[in-house]
Design an enzyme around this catalytic site. Structure first.
Site, PDB file in Angstrom:
ATOM      1  N   TYR A  34       4.281   0.861 -18.182  1.00 44.31           N
ATOM      2  CA  TYR A  34       5.154   1.929 -17.407  1.00 44.31           C
ATOM      3  C   TYR A  34       5.022   1.523 -16.179  1.00 44.31           C
ATOM      4  CZ  TYR A  34       4.469   6.278 -15.178  1.00 44.31           C
ATOM      5  OH  TYR A  34       5.294   7.685 -14.645  1.00 44.31           O
ATOM      6  N   LYS A  66       5.488   5.734  -8.461  1.00 43.35           N
ATOM      7  CA  LYS A  66       4.573   7.055  -9.014  1.00 43.35           C
ATOM      8  C   LYS A  66       3.388   6.597  -7.717  1.00 43.35           C
ATOM      9  CE  LYS A  66       6.236   9.398 -12.005  1.00 43.35           C
ATOM     10  NZ  LYS A  66       7.220  11.124 -11.191  1.00 43.35           N
TER      11      LYS A  66
HETATM   12  P1  NAD Z   1      12.970  14.447 -18.270  1.00 42.94           P
HETATM   13  O1  NAD Z   1      13.356  13.561 -19.242  1.00 42.94           O
HETATM   14  O2  NAD Z   1      13.430  16.104 -19.355  1.00 42.94           O
HETATM   15  O3  NAD Z   1      12.824  14.871 -17.240  1.00 42.94           O
HETATM   16  C1  NAD Z   1      13.417  13.635 -15.976  1.00 42.94           C
HETATM   17  C2  NAD Z   1      14.796  13.767 -15.077  1.00 42.94           C
HETATM   18  O4  NAD Z   1      14.833  13.041 -14.344  1.00 42.94           O
HETATM   19  C3  NAD Z   1      15.703  14.192 -15.998  1.00 42.94           C
HETATM   20  O5  NAD Z   1      16.536  15.458 -16.083  1.00 42.94           O
HETATM   21  C4  NAD Z   1      16.967  13.355 -15.785  1.00 42.94           C
HETATM   22  O6  NAD Z   1      17.896  14.281 -15.866  1.00 42.94           O
HETATM   23  C5  NAD Z   1      16.341  13.040 -14.260  1.00 42.94           C
HETATM   24  N1  NAD Z   1      16.806  11.797 -13.659  1.00 42.94           N
HETATM   25  C6  NAD Z   1      16.258  10.532 -13.775  1.00 42.94           C
HETATM   26  N2  NAD Z   1      17.792  10.059 -13.448  1.00 42.94           N
HETATM   27  C7  NAD Z   1      18.371  11.211 -12.116  1.00 42.94           C
HETATM   28  C8  NAD Z   1      19.245  11.155 -11.146  1.00 42.94           C
HETATM   29  N3  NAD Z   1      19.270   9.653 -10.796  1.00 42.94           N
HETATM   30  N4  NAD Z   1      19.270  12.118 -10.105  1.00 42.94           N
HETATM   31  C9  NAD Z   1      19.063  13.357 -10.709  1.00 42.94           C
HETATM   32  N5  NAD Z   1      17.608  13.426 -11.911  1.00 42.94           N
HETATM   33  C10 NAD Z   1      17.715  12.989 -12.336  1.00 42.94           C
HETATM   34  O7  NAD Z   1      11.627  14.180 -19.140  1.00 42.94           O
HETATM   35  P2  NAD Z   1       9.787  15.112 -18.382  1.00 42.94           P
HETATM   36  O8  NAD Z   1       9.112  14.238 -18.620  1.00 42.94           O
HETATM   37  O9  NAD Z   1       9.939  16.499 -17.645  1.00 42.94           O
HETATM   38  O10 NAD Z   1      10.001  14.283 -17.014  1.00 42.94           O
HETATM   39  C11 NAD Z   1       9.416  15.152 -15.746  1.00 42.94           C
HETATM   40  C12 NAD Z   1       8.803  14.336 -14.457  1.00 42.94           C
HETATM   41  O11 NAD Z   1       7.683  14.681 -14.756  1.00 42.94           O
HETATM   42  C13 NAD Z   1       8.982  12.895 -14.227  1.00 42.94           C
HETATM   43  O12 NAD Z   1       8.796  12.749 -12.493  1.00 42.94           O
HETATM   44  C14 NAD Z   1       8.072  12.152 -14.603  1.00 42.94           C
HETATM   45  O13 NAD Z   1       7.811  11.155 -14.463  1.00 42.94           O
HETATM   46  C15 NAD Z   1       7.006  13.087 -14.569  1.00 42.94           C
HETATM   47  N6  NAD Z   1       6.165  13.442 -16.052  1.00 42.94           N
HETATM   48  C16 NAD Z   1       6.224  13.337 -17.569  1.00 42.94           C
HETATM   49  C17 NAD Z   1       4.991  13.034 -18.215  1.00 42.94           C
HETATM   50  C18 NAD Z   1       5.756  13.150 -19.557  1.00 42.94           C
HETATM   51  O14 NAD Z   1       4.713  11.764 -20.578  1.00 42.94           O
HETATM   52  N7  NAD Z   1       6.645  13.924 -19.996  1.00 42.94           N
HETATM   53  C19 NAD Z   1       3.851  12.855 -17.803  1.00 42.94           C
HETATM   54  C20 NAD Z   1       3.719  13.191 -16.705  1.00 42.94           C
HETATM   55  C21 NAD Z   1       4.864  13.205 -15.476  1.00 42.94           C
HETATM   56  O1  0WE Z   2       7.025   9.152 -16.049  1.00 47.47           O
HETATM   57  C1  0WE Z   2       7.058   9.021 -17.488  1.00 47.47           C
HETATM   58  C2  0WE Z   2       8.446   8.089 -18.297  1.00 47.47           C
HETATM   59  C3  0WE Z   2       9.540   8.094 -17.072  1.00 47.47           C
HETATM   60  C4  0WE Z   2      10.752   7.176 -17.120  1.00 47.47           C
HETATM   61  C5  0WE Z   2      10.762   6.883 -18.798  1.00 47.47           C
HETATM   62  C6  0WE Z   2      11.952   6.308 -19.051  1.00 47.47           C
HETATM   63  C7  0WE Z   2      12.604   5.985 -20.567  1.00 47.47           C
HETATM   64  C8  0WE Z   2      13.619   5.916 -20.053  1.00 47.47           C
HETATM   65  C9  0WE Z   2      10.938   6.757 -16.833  1.00 47.47           C
HETATM   66  N1  0WE Z   2      12.069   5.720 -17.042  1.00 47.47           N
HETATM   67  C10 0WE Z   2      12.736   5.472 -17.831  1.00 47.47           C
HETATM   68  N2  0WE Z   2      13.858   4.671 -17.700  1.00 47.47           N
HETATM   69  C11 0WE Z   2      14.362   4.798 -19.772  1.00 47.47           C
HETATM   70  O2  0WE Z   2      15.040   3.713 -20.134  1.00 47.47           O
HETATM   71  N3  0WE Z   2       5.945   9.806 -17.328  1.00 47.47           N
HETATM   72  C12 0WE Z   2       4.806   9.880 -17.177  1.00 47.47           C
HETATM   73  C13 0WE Z   2       6.264   9.072 -19.475  1.00 47.47           C
HETATM   74  C14 0WE Z   2       5.597   7.795 -19.788  1.00 47.47           C
HETATM   75  O3  0WE Z   2       5.986   6.420 -19.856  1.00 47.47           O
HETATM   76  C15 0WE Z   2       4.658   5.833 -20.087  1.00 47.47           C
HETATM   77  C16 0WE Z   2       3.619   6.176 -20.094  1.00 47.47           C
HETATM   78  C17 0WE Z   2       3.483   7.590 -19.692  1.00 47.47           C
HETATM   79  C18 0WE Z   2       2.910   8.811 -20.442  1.00 47.47           C
HETATM   80  C19 0WE Z   2       4.600   4.576 -20.578  1.00 47.47           C
HETATM   81  C20 0WE Z   2       3.530   3.673 -20.819  1.00 47.47           C
HETATM   82  C21 0WE Z   2       2.033   4.678 -21.316  1.00 47.47           C
HETATM   83  C22 0WE Z   2       2.485   5.993 -20.547  1.00 47.47           C
END
Ligand code: NAD
Ligand code: 0WE
Length: 257
Positions: A157, A164
């Site tokens: 991460y 974050k």
């Molecule tokens: P997702 O890929 O659907 O959403 C991430 C979004 O970030 C995408 O829509 C992408 O277009 C946008 N993004 C990236 N760079 C950008 C830029 N320069 N300008 C505008 N938008 C941009 O994945 P998600 O899991 O729905 O992620 C949404 C949020 O939830 C993120 O902040 C992620 O860190 C957070 N989150 C995700 C998880 C998980 O496990 N999926 C857990 C906790 C928090």
């Molecule tokens: O915020 C995230 C992931 C966001 C993310 C994911 C990518 C993958 C592709 C940001 N940047 C990139 N860049 C890329 O090129 N999460 C909360 C999901 C996530 O990621 C992990 C987690 C969890 C949950 C990584 C390690 C351990 C747990």
């Protein structure tokens, strides 16, 4: 009457139907809100337009959150179409792939800068743009999405954890700034969900299984469950809650050994 009747919201971070931001958009629409959705770049435009077609009267616009001109254009369009704004949902996050896979100590200056620009600073820029439109409504609610990697070290991460941590600090400072104007600022810290962002993470299935084994509820969470918590924070039930990071992770954060 649904809880968001007559309210307008901006949703940033929809990539596809699995996006957490899309689940929040659907929940808000079902509560009667009128929405503006943004997409990052032409690559995602078609996806987001198709999804938005299922909503009533949604506004769809490009917004790369690193681009101040695009942010300004979004708020100009919202002012014209909606005349004000009641809530903002921020779900944008990104770190360059190799920065996440390598050891944290190898994080490059540019990788660090870009990760915090997109994943942390963008909340400040979007909140600033929303401010005059929310003041016009006599207040508002801002919500972002975070992860426990801000407080604990998770393998792979890396710089996203630092981003974050900065994002959650931004939530508190923005809440202090905007509270006197009736604007609340909160975050949801979601458990891992297999979205597009997660599909780029090596070993994500192992992470999901670890949560199923260890979380008090012995399961992972769904985007619709994050959206339900979002409705609480955005809607009238959350009216006294600000500067909060609400854990929606089946209780995983409380576990030790
Ligand atoms: P997702 O890929 O659907 O959403 C991430 C979004 O970030 C995408 O829509 C992408 O277009 C946008 N993004 C990236 N760079 C950008 C830029 N320069 N300008 C505008 N938008 C941009 O994945 P998600 O899991 O729905 O992620 C949404 C949020 O939830 C993120 O902040 C992620 O860190 C957070 N989150 C995700 C998880 C998980 O496990 N999926 C857990 C906790 C928090
Ligand atoms: O915020 C995230 C992931 C966001 C993310 C994911 C990518 C993958 C592709 C940001 N940047 C990139 N860049 C890329 O090129 N999460 C909360 C999901 C996530 O990621 C992990 C987690 C969890 C949950 C990584 C390690 C351990 C747990």
């Amino acid at each position: 009457m649904p809880e968001l009747t007559g309210k307008t919201g901006l949703i940033v971070g929809v990539a596809n139907k699995r996006s957490i931001a899309w689940a929040i958009a659907q929940a808000a629409a079902s509560q009667g809100a009128r929405l503006a959705l943004t997409y990052q770049g032409e690559r995602l435009e078609e996806n987001v337009r198709e999804l938005a077609a299922g909503l009533t009267d949604a506004l769809v616009m490009p917004c790369d959150v690193t681009d101040d001109a695009q942010i300004a254009a979004v708020y100009r369009a919202i002012e014209q179409e909606f005349g004000g704004l009641d809530f903002l949902v921020h779900g944008a996050a990104f770190a360059p792939r190799d920065e996440l896979s390598g050891p944290f100590v190898q994080t490059s200056r540019e990788g660090f800068r870009l990760s915090l620009d997109i994943s942390s600073y963008s909340l400040v820029a979007l909140s600033r743009g929303a401010l005059p439109l929310m003041e016009r409504r006599g207040g508002g609610s801002i919500l972002t999405l975070t992860y426990l990697g801000s407080e604990r070290v998770f393998q792979n991460y890396g710089v996203m954890g630092v981003a974050k941590a900065a994002l959650e600090a931004c939530v508190r400072y923005l809440a202090a700034d905007l509270g006197p104007k009736g604007i609340r600022v909160n975050a949801i810290s979601a458990g891992p969900i297999k979205t597009l962002a997660a599909s780029g993470i090596a070993g994500f299935s192992t992470i999901l299984q670890h949560y199923r084994d260890k979380a008090p509820l012995r399961r992972t969470v769904e985007t619709a469950e994050v959206a339900d918590a979002a409705m609480f924070l955005i809607g009238p039930g959350g009216r006294a809650v600000t500067a909060e990071v609400l854990m929606v992770d089946a209780g995983y954060h409380a576990t030790g050994m």
